[in-house]
Design a protein around this motif. Structure first.
Motif, PDB file in Angstrom:
ATOM      1  N   CYS A  42       0.836  -1.196   0.000  1.00  0.00           N
ATOM      2  CA  CYS A  42       0.000   0.000   0.000  1.00  0.00           C
ATOM      3  C   CYS A  42       0.872   1.247   0.000  1.00  0.00           C
ATOM      4  O   CYS A  42       1.740   1.412   0.867  1.00  0.00           O
ATOM      5  CB  CYS A  42      -0.904  -0.012   1.232  1.00  0.00           C
ATOM      6  SG  CYS A  42      -2.168   1.251   1.221  1.00  0.00           S
ATOM      7  N   ASN A  78      -4.459   8.646  -5.174  1.00  0.00           N
ATOM      8  CA  ASN A  78      -5.335   8.057  -6.194  1.00  0.00           C
ATOM      9  C   ASN A  78      -5.618   9.014  -7.346  1.00  0.00           C
ATOM     10  O   ASN A  78      -5.882   8.595  -8.474  1.00  0.00           O
ATOM     11  CB  ASN A  78      -6.665   7.619  -5.559  1.00  0.00           C
ATOM     12  CG  ASN A  78      -6.514   6.312  -4.804  1.00  0.00           C
ATOM     13  OD1 ASN A  78      -5.628   5.517  -5.115  1.00  0.00           O
ATOM     14  ND2 ASN A  78      -7.341   6.095  -3.811  1.00  0.00           N
ATOM     15  N   VAL A  80       0.465   6.821 -10.197  1.00  0.00           N
ATOM     16  CA  VAL A  80      -0.074   5.495 -10.526  1.00  0.00           C
ATOM     17  C   VAL A  80       0.681   4.888 -11.709  1.00  0.00           C
ATOM     18  O   VAL A  80       1.019   3.702 -11.713  1.00  0.00           O
ATOM     19  CB  VAL A  80      -1.588   5.601 -10.831  1.00  0.00           C
ATOM     20  CG1 VAL A  80      -2.123   4.266 -11.333  1.00  0.00           C
ATOM     21  CG2 VAL A  80      -2.352   6.043  -9.575  1.00  0.00           C
ATOM     22  N   SER A  87      -6.417  -2.099  -5.560  1.00  0.00           N
ATOM     23  CA  SER A  87      -7.441  -1.578  -4.661  1.00  0.00           C
ATOM     24  C   SER A  87      -7.152  -0.106  -4.386  1.00  0.00           C
ATOM     25  O   SER A  87      -6.095   0.237  -3.854  1.00  0.00           O
ATOM     26  CB  SER A  87      -7.453  -2.357  -3.347  1.00  0.00           C
ATOM     27  OG  SER A  87      -8.416  -1.832  -2.454  1.00  0.00           O
ATOM     28  N   GLN A  88      -8.081   0.754  -4.783  1.00  0.00           N
ATOM     29  CA  GLN A  88      -7.938   2.180  -4.539  1.00  0.00           C
ATOM     30  C   GLN A  88      -8.833   2.586  -3.370  1.00  0.00           C
ATOM     31  O   GLN A  88     -10.046   2.392  -3.412  1.00  0.00           O
ATOM     32  CB  GLN A  88      -8.322   2.976  -5.786  1.00  0.00           C
ATOM     33  CG  GLN A  88      -7.345   2.777  -6.940  1.00  0.00           C
ATOM     34  CD  GLN A  88      -7.755   3.546  -8.175  1.00  0.00           C
ATOM     35  OE1 GLN A  88      -8.554   3.062  -8.964  1.00  0.00           O
ATOM     36  NE2 GLN A  88      -7.203   4.728  -8.342  1.00  0.00           N
ATOM     37  N   GLU A 119      -8.970   8.244  -0.927  1.00  0.00           N
ATOM     38  CA  GLU A 119      -8.021   8.845  -1.868  1.00  0.00           C
ATOM     39  C   GLU A 119      -6.640   9.050  -1.270  1.00  0.00           C
ATOM     40  O   GLU A 119      -5.837   9.829  -1.786  1.00  0.00           O
ATOM     41  CB  GLU A 119      -8.547  10.169  -2.437  1.00  0.00           C
ATOM     42  CG  GLU A 119      -9.817  10.023  -3.271  1.00  0.00           C
ATOM     43  CD  GLU A 119     -10.153  11.291  -4.047  1.00  0.00           C
ATOM     44  OE1 GLU A 119      -9.465  12.304  -3.848  1.00  0.00           O
ATOM     45  OE2 GLU A 119     -11.099  11.242  -4.849  1.00  0.00           O
ATOM     46  N   SER A 168      -4.750   6.148  -0.305  1.00  0.00           N
ATOM     47  CA  SER A 168      -3.999   4.902  -0.410  1.00  0.00           C
ATOM     48  C   SER A 168      -4.264   4.229  -1.747  1.00  0.00           C
ATOM     49  O   SER A 168      -5.366   4.315  -2.296  1.00  0.00           O
ATOM     50  CB  SER A 168      -4.357   3.946   0.729  1.00  0.00           C
ATOM     51  OG  SER A 168      -5.699   3.528   0.630  1.00  0.00           O
ATOM     52  N   PHE A 169      -3.219   3.585  -2.254  1.00  0.00           N
ATOM     53  CA  PHE A 169      -3.312   2.823  -3.492  1.00  0.00           C
ATOM     54  C   PHE A 169      -2.679   1.472  -3.215  1.00  0.00           C
ATOM     55  O   PHE A 169      -1.486   1.388  -2.895  1.00  0.00           O
ATOM     56  CB  PHE A 169      -2.584   3.543  -4.627  1.00  0.00           C
ATOM     57  CG  PHE A 169      -2.738   2.875  -5.966  1.00  0.00           C
ATOM     58  CD1 PHE A 169      -3.802   3.201  -6.799  1.00  0.00           C
ATOM     59  CD2 PHE A 169      -1.837   1.908  -6.390  1.00  0.00           C
ATOM     60  CE1 PHE A 169      -3.956   2.576  -8.032  1.00  0.00           C
ATOM     61  CE2 PHE A 169      -1.987   1.281  -7.613  1.00  0.00           C
ATOM     62  CZ  PHE A 169      -3.055   1.620  -8.443  1.00  0.00           C
TER      63      PHE A 169
END
Length: 442
Positions: free
Chosen positions: A378, A385, A391, A409-410, A414, A416-417
């Motif tokens: 993560c 995001n 990204v 998983s986003q 907004e 954490s990615f």
């Protein structure tokens, strides 16, 4: 008042206790309230002793010796600990007599780790001119439910903790309070789960409206990555409560995942500091950081389980996700990451969870695929995001290192990615991502 929590490694030797006492003296004018963990290794030793007792073996020698060695090195008499060691021995003999170990009995045994460490620190601190009083948290108002091993603190605790601790401080005493443990309304000793001493500190901080909650550990605050994996990891000087919560939830080891919540609710800043490097400013955690938009750190969990649920029969049907989540709730399985599509739901859970019942129920209306030995990674930071450049960097970097992504998983917040990959490639992925985001000139 200021809350200072010292973890197991901070309590682990005579030299560390000297450092702690020096730190308390420096903060004496701020009316410190101290929360302690068990000495490093003692909780595990107590668990082992409890299971040994089931088989008739009652042996406290290693536990007793560890505390005696620390106090002797400090020139402090250890006889004050004897009543607690005798009580612990009686608990183990009780277990041996019944040849069984319930969660309640295990909590009784494990509680002695913090109870011994609080008395040990108080003994030495008093010998150095401080006026301290060691108290068990349940004697100053820490009331919980009866979910032994993972108890929840009841709301009425806050009022009683405020009353009792404030009275002690007003008497000129420095409270040294046991972390991790509480008592039910019926007087049964409970524990808050591993790492729960941080949670204790946060609850106490919220209860007494502390000026700050300090978590003293063995690293220089929140790091850009786990320094055991990435030697180039750096301290993050300032993070928001939301960022810290995401990092702790997804594997950062500095904080217990629940620690942030009581502090956040009362807008109390949390500072993570290093007992081994006390002059380092560490990391300050605050409610929000206006205008801040950057990736702060990378967290990961190895050996997670990836579950994919497909159900053409219930595709787009009302209540499909509700039914999925209800099953995991009923089996007390916590979901970490989740991704949905028109044909499936994918999610991760921690390895070691008993999934058999949940999987059998899911199979009543869907196809279920289980993939073991996965890892979740993560990247955390405000606006991650929405940052398409970040990204793109993530996927380009993983592609260059031939690391396949099994799930994306986003976070709805907004900040954490998340991705899921093979567990064996975790270190390689984290090092590569850290290099591109924190070591290369941006």
């Amino acid at each position: 008042m200021l809350v200072m929590k010292f973890g197991g490694t901070s309590m682990g030797s005579a030299s560390r206790l000297k450092t702690i006492v020096d730190l308390i003296k420096e903060k004496r004018d701020e009316k410190p309230v101290i929360v302690v963990s068990a000495v490093s290794g003692i909780t595990d030793a107590l668990i082992a002793a409890a299971y040994d007792a089931v088989h008739g073996k009652v042996d406290l020698s290693a536990i007793e010796r560890k505390h005696q060695e620390i106090l002797e090195a400090l020139g402090t008499d250890s006889s004050t600990l004897k009543p607690y060691l005798n009580e612990l021995k009686a608990e183990l003999q009780h277990i041996a007599g019944f040849a069984r170990l319930s969660p309640q009995l295990l909590d009784n045994v494990v509680s002695f780790g913090e109870r011994l460490s609080a008395r040990m620190l108080s003994l030495y601190a008093n010998s150095q001119g401080l006026a301290t009083r060691a108290v068990d948290s349940f004697d100053v108002g820490m009331i919980t439910d009866t979910r032994f091993g993972k108890a929840e603190v009841l709301p009425q605790s806050y009022i009683e903790l405020n009353k009792q601790i404030t009275a002690m401080v007003n008497e000129g005493k420095i409270p040294i309070i046991t972390g991790y443990i509480g008592k039910s309304k019926g007087g049964q000793i409970t524990t808050l789960g591993r790492g729960g001493s941080d949670y204790t500190a946060s609850i106490i901080g919220a209860a007494i409206r502390a000026s700050e909650i300090q978590i003293w550990t063995d690293v220089n605050g929140v790091m850009t990555a786990d320094p055991r994996v990435v030697r180039e990891a750096k301290t993050v000087p300032l993070v928001s409560f939301d960022e810290a919560s995401e990092l702790s939830y997804f594997g950062a080891k500095v904080l217990h995942p629940k620690t942030i919540l009581p502090a956040m609710q009362h807008d109390i800043s949390v500072r993570v500091l290093n007992t081994f490097d006390p002059k380092n400013p560490g990391t300050k955690i605050v409610r929000n950081i206006p205008g801040e938009k950057s990736i702060k750190a990378i967290a990961f969990k190895k050996n997670v389980t990836l579950i994919t649920i497909k159900s053409s029969r219930m595709l787009l049907a009302h209540g499909f996700l509700h039914q999925v989540f209800k099953i995991f709730y009923e089996y007390e399985v916590s979901i970490d990451m989740i991704a949905t599509s028109e044909v499936s739901v994918s999610l991760t859970v921690d390895k070691g969870k008993d999934l058999e019942g949940a999987i059998n129920d899911l199979k009543q209306f869907s196809e279920v695929k289980i993939e073991q030995n996965k890892a979740s990674i993560c990247l955390v930071g405000e606006g991650v995001n929405a940052n398409m450049g970040a990204v793109q960097k993530i996927f380009n970097t993983l592609s260059e290192h031939q690391i396949q992504v099994d799930m994306i998983s986003q976070g709805a917040s907004e900040i954490s990615f998340g991705i899921v990959i093979d567990s064996e490639k975790t270190d390689k992925a984290v090092k590569a991502l850290h290099k591109i985001f924190f070591e290369v000139e941006q």
